[in-house]
Design a protein around this motif. Structure first.
Motif, PDB file in Angstrom:
ATOM      1  N   LEU A 357       0.827  -1.212   0.000  1.00  0.00           N
ATOM      2  CA  LEU A 357       0.000   0.000   0.000  1.00  0.00           C
ATOM      3  C   LEU A 357       0.859   1.258   0.000  1.00  0.00           C
ATOM      4  N   SER A 358       2.000   1.210   0.677  1.00  0.00           N
ATOM      5  CA  SER A 358       2.906   2.368   0.696  1.00  0.00           C
ATOM      6  C   SER A 358       3.402   2.676  -0.711  1.00  0.00           C
ATOM      7  N   ILE A 359       3.777   1.634  -1.450  1.00  0.00           N
ATOM      8  CA  ILE A 359       4.242   1.822  -2.830  1.00  0.00           C
ATOM      9  C   ILE A 359       3.108   2.344  -3.705  1.00  0.00           C
ATOM     10  N   TRP A 360       1.920   1.756  -3.514  1.00  0.00           N
ATOM     11  CA  TRP A 360       0.765   2.153  -4.340  1.00  0.00           C
ATOM     12  C   TRP A 360       0.436   3.626  -4.122  1.00  0.00           C
ATOM     13  N   PHE A 361       0.321   4.038  -2.886  1.00  0.00           N
ATOM     14  CA  PHE A 361      -0.019   5.435  -2.590  1.00  0.00           C
ATOM     15  C   PHE A 361       1.083   6.379  -3.050  1.00  0.00           C
ATOM     16  N   SER A 362       2.349   5.976  -2.896  1.00  0.00           N
ATOM     17  CA  SER A 362       3.462   6.837  -3.305  1.00  0.00           C
ATOM     18  C   SER A 362       3.438   7.091  -4.807  1.00  0.00           C
ATOM     19  N   LEU A 363       3.197   6.031  -5.570  1.00  0.00           N
ATOM     20  CA  LEU A 363       3.201   6.177  -7.028  1.00  0.00           C
ATOM     21  C   LEU A 363       1.938   6.857  -7.552  1.00  0.00           C
ATOM     22  N   VAL A 364       0.784   6.437  -7.033  1.00  0.00           N
ATOM     23  CA  VAL A 364      -0.490   6.936  -7.564  1.00  0.00           C
ATOM     24  C   VAL A 364      -0.790   8.360  -7.099  1.00  0.00           C
ATOM     25  N   LEU A 365      -0.427   8.702  -5.871  1.00  0.00           N
ATOM     26  CA  LEU A 365      -0.771  10.010  -5.326  1.00  0.00           C
ATOM     27  C   LEU A 365       0.355  11.034  -5.418  1.00  0.00           C
ATOM     28  N   ILE A 366       1.581  10.583  -5.739  1.00  0.00           N
ATOM     29  CA  ILE A 366       2.693  11.542  -5.777  1.00  0.00           C
ATOM     30  C   ILE A 366       3.449  11.484  -7.105  1.00  0.00           C
ATOM     31  N   PHE A 368       3.175   9.703 -10.195  1.00  0.00           N
ATOM     32  CA  PHE A 368       2.489   9.873 -11.486  1.00  0.00           C
ATOM     33  C   PHE A 368       1.818  11.240 -11.625  1.00  0.00           C
ATOM     34  N   PRO A 369       1.125  11.762 -10.611  1.00  0.00           N
ATOM     35  CA  PRO A 369       0.549  13.118 -10.756  1.00  0.00           C
ATOM     36  C   PRO A 369       1.603  14.176 -11.076  1.00  0.00           C
ATOM     37  N   ILE A 370       2.769  14.094 -10.439  1.00  0.00           N
ATOM     38  CA  ILE A 370       3.824  15.067 -10.717  1.00  0.00           C
ATOM     39  C   ILE A 370       4.324  14.922 -12.155  1.00  0.00           C
ATOM     40  N   LEU A 371       4.448  13.671 -12.633  1.00  0.00           N
ATOM     41  CA  LEU A 371       4.885  13.445 -14.021  1.00  0.00           C
ATOM     42  C   LEU A 371       3.875  14.014 -15.016  1.00  0.00           C
ATOM     43  N   TYR A 372       2.578  13.831 -14.744  1.00  0.00           N
ATOM     44  CA  TYR A 372       1.553  14.378 -15.633  1.00  0.00           C
ATOM     45  C   TYR A 372       1.625  15.898 -15.680  1.00  0.00           C
ATOM     46  N   LEU A 373       1.857  16.530 -14.532  1.00  0.00           N
ATOM     47  CA  LEU A 373       1.944  17.996 -14.487  1.00  0.00           C
ATOM     48  C   LEU A 373       3.196  18.509 -15.177  1.00  0.00           C
ATOM     49  N   LEU A 374       4.343  17.872 -14.900  1.00  0.00           N
ATOM     50  CA  LEU A 374       5.602  18.349 -15.472  1.00  0.00           C
ATOM     51  C   LEU A 374       5.654  18.189 -16.986  1.00  0.00           C
ATOM     52  N   THR A 375       5.113  17.062 -17.487  1.00  0.00           N
ATOM     53  CA  THR A 375       5.176  16.832 -18.945  1.00  0.00           C
ATOM     54  C   THR A 375       4.075  17.577 -19.699  1.00  0.00           C
ATOM     55  N   THR A 377       1.269  16.481 -20.670  1.00  0.00           N
ATOM     56  CA  THR A 377       0.800  15.614 -21.758  1.00  0.00           C
ATOM     57  C   THR A 377      -0.643  15.158 -21.581  1.00  0.00           C
ATOM     58  N   VAL A 378      -1.326  15.727 -20.559  1.00  0.00           N
ATOM     59  CA  VAL A 378      -2.749  15.417 -20.382  1.00  0.00           C
ATOM     60  C   VAL A 378      -3.512  16.741 -20.435  1.00  0.00           C
ATOM     61  N   PRO A 379      -4.027  17.111 -21.600  1.00  0.00           N
ATOM     62  CA  PRO A 379      -4.730  18.393 -21.734  1.00  0.00           C
ATOM     63  C   PRO A 379      -5.893  18.513 -20.738  1.00  0.00           C
ATOM     64  N   GLY A 380      -6.047  19.696 -20.189  1.00  0.00           N
ATOM     65  CA  GLY A 380      -7.136  19.945 -19.245  1.00  0.00           C
ATOM     66  C   GLY A 380      -6.702  19.883 -17.791  1.00  0.00           C
ATOM     67  N   ILE A 381      -5.584  19.211 -17.508  1.00  0.00           N
ATOM     68  CA  ILE A 381      -5.093  19.123 -16.130  1.00  0.00           C
ATOM     69  C   ILE A 381      -4.260  20.370 -15.830  1.00  0.00           C
ATOM     70  N   LYS A 382      -4.769  21.195 -14.879  1.00  0.00           N
ATOM     71  CA  LYS A 382      -4.090  22.444 -14.549  1.00  0.00           C
ATOM     72  C   LYS A 382      -3.663  22.525 -13.082  1.00  0.00           C
ATOM     73  N   SER A 383      -4.125  21.578 -12.289  1.00  0.00           N
ATOM     74  CA  SER A 383      -3.756  21.603 -10.862  1.00  0.00           C
ATOM     75  C   SER A 383      -3.307  20.213 -10.413  1.00  0.00           C
ATOM     76  N   TYR A 384      -2.640  20.204  -9.255  1.00  0.00           N
ATOM     77  CA  TYR A 384      -2.151  18.934  -8.690  1.00  0.00           C
ATOM     78  C   TYR A 384      -3.312  18.010  -8.340  1.00  0.00           C
ATOM     79  N   TRP A 385      -4.418  18.589  -7.872  1.00  0.00           N
ATOM     80  CA  TRP A 385      -5.569  17.766  -7.491  1.00  0.00           C
ATOM     81  C   TRP A 385      -6.208  17.093  -8.704  1.00  0.00           C
TER      82      TRP A 385
END
Length: 439
Positions: A357-366, A368-375, A377-385
């Motif tokens: 669960l620690s690995i799952w939460f780390s990757l899914v909540l921290i 991957f979201p940071i990678l989506y924001l930095l790249t 590459t997902v139009p429409g995503i403007k915030s961390y939430w």
């Protein structure tokens, strides 16, 4: 009188040797051999031993002896039928100690005290006594190989009842007891409590013992031989063992504790952790569940490493010339790496749902979201939430369709979806295994 003062404050009553302040018993080898020839010094020391035995005095604290013979032949010569006191060799320096009874008449005494002693070789056969108090003595050889024939015919009984209290535990862990070879063969009803030992070869075989405690020990070779029967537990916590072997049949009524024990030989580690796992599995105590999981995990790690070792050795046998065996070794090695990545790291072979669960939460909540924001590459995503929302929807494979990744985002989303599916499968497996073990 001799200048040696015993630990109880009394002074040795023996007359000193001419030219020395010490008697034949307490004069050091180096000083004594400057006064007389070695053969003469040895003769003087044996005479001093004989006088003490004849007087029924078994306190040889601080003695320097080439040999200490305590046999029925010697005792009967002085009319001694039994020993009612302890045999004390504390602070002594002895090259060879021989304690030997007869097959029809074991030599019985209370305790053998060898605190802070330096003993080159200690032979005990056909004897029965309550305890061996050796911490923190230095014993280089106990029942060495050259007496194997004698040991196999012996009837040694070692009983060591509750030597140490809880408040003395730190002393045990800091002890400095060195033993070359320790053979416990044909023992009856004994508790072996020798914590804090270093540089040992221990052979336990054809014996019925109550408990075995070798906590915080460094053991070169540990052999648990056939027909060894232990009524309660074997405790080897916090120890380092280089190698060893199990020779069945072995009967253990309690449990085998190997917590935080480092076993260098992966083959022996597999045997020991497997035995410990089976013993904990047979236990009905709820508190043993964690130990069952721990020893199962350690077994699986050792088994993975052992497979690679076997494949490597198989390749080396051919002088590294067989391409087929090299390919097999590399395949096993690669399989071991995959096993470590997918089974060890995330779930510790199904024993740790918390790590998963620690690995799952780390990757899914921290991550991957940071990678989506930095790249971006997902139009429409403007915030961390929003990025967290998209990550959770992707990892759980819900896919509402309100965000659509592009370019590198499609690769990241696909990777996260595969990861999410795999992690859920591992979680169900881990929880199912926990439930089955608890029931």
């Amino acid at each position: 009188m001799c200048d040696y003062i015993y630990s109880d404050g009394s002074k040795c009553q023996e007359a000193p040797l001419e030219g020395s302040r010490y008697c034949a018993l307490h004069i050091s080898f180096e000083e004594g051999e400057k006064l007389v020839w070695r053969e003469k010094l040895e003769e003087l020391k044996l005479s001093a031993v004989a006088r003490k035995l004849q007087a029924g005095d078994f306190n040889f604290e601080g003695a320097y002896l080439y040999t200490f013979p305590l046999t029925w032949e010697v005792l009967e010569e002085f009319g001694i039928k039994e020993i009612e006191d302890n045999i004390i060799l504390s602070n002594a320096n002895v090259l060879e100690v021989i304690i030997r009874g007869r097959e029809d008449k074991p030599l019985k005494f209370k305790d053998l005290l060898i605190y802070n002693a330096n003993i080159q070789e200690l032979y005990i056969t056909n004897s029965q006594f309550h305890g061996i108090y050796s911490i923190p003595s230095t014993v280089y050889g106990i029942l060495s190989k050259k007496t194997n024939d004698l040991v196999e015919d012996s009837n040694v009984s070692i009983v060591d009842p509750n030597l140490f209290k809880i408040e003395e535990l730190q002393t045990l862990l800091d002890s400095n007891c060195y033993v070359g070879k320790l053979y416990i063969i044909l023992c009856e009803g004994s508790t072996l409590w020798l914590n804090g030992l270093k540089s040992l070869t221990i052979v336990l075989s054809e014996s019925n013992v109550t408990d075995i405690w070798f906590n915080s020990s460094m053991i070169t070779e540990l052999v648990l031989g056939k027909n060894l029967s232990v009524s309660n537990d074997i405790n080897l916590k916090f120890s380092a063992i280089k190698t060893g072997k199990l020779i069945p049949p072995i009967k253990i009524g309690g449990r085998l504790y190997l917590n935080y024990t480092n076993i260098h030989s992966n083959r022996f580690a597999v045997e020991m952790f497997n035995l410990a796992k089976r013993l904990f599995k047979e236990s009905s105590r709820p508190e043993d569940l964690d130990n069952l999981e721990y020893h199962f995990y350690r077994e699986m790690v050792a088994r993975r490493k052992w497979k690679v070792e076997l494949a490597k050795e198989d390749w080396k046998i051919t002088n590294k010339k067989s391409f087929k065996k090299l390919f097999r070794f590399l395949l096993v090695k690669f399989g071991g790496i995959l096993e470590w990545i997918f089974l060890d790291v995330p779930i510790k072979y199904g024993t740790s749902w918390k790590r998963l669960l620690s690995i799952w939460f780390s990757l899914v909540l921290i991550i991957f979201p940071i990678l989506y924001l930095l790249t971006g590459t997902v139009p429409g995503i403007k915030s961390y939430w929003q990025a967290i929302y998209f990550s959770i929807v992707t990892a759980t494979t819900l896919g509402y369709g309100d965000f659509h990744p592009e370019g590198l985002g499609t690769f990241l989303a696909s990777l996260e979806a595969i990861f999410g599916t795999f992690m859920w499968a591992l979680l169900i497996t881990t929880l199912g295994r926990k439930y089955l073990n608890s029931s």
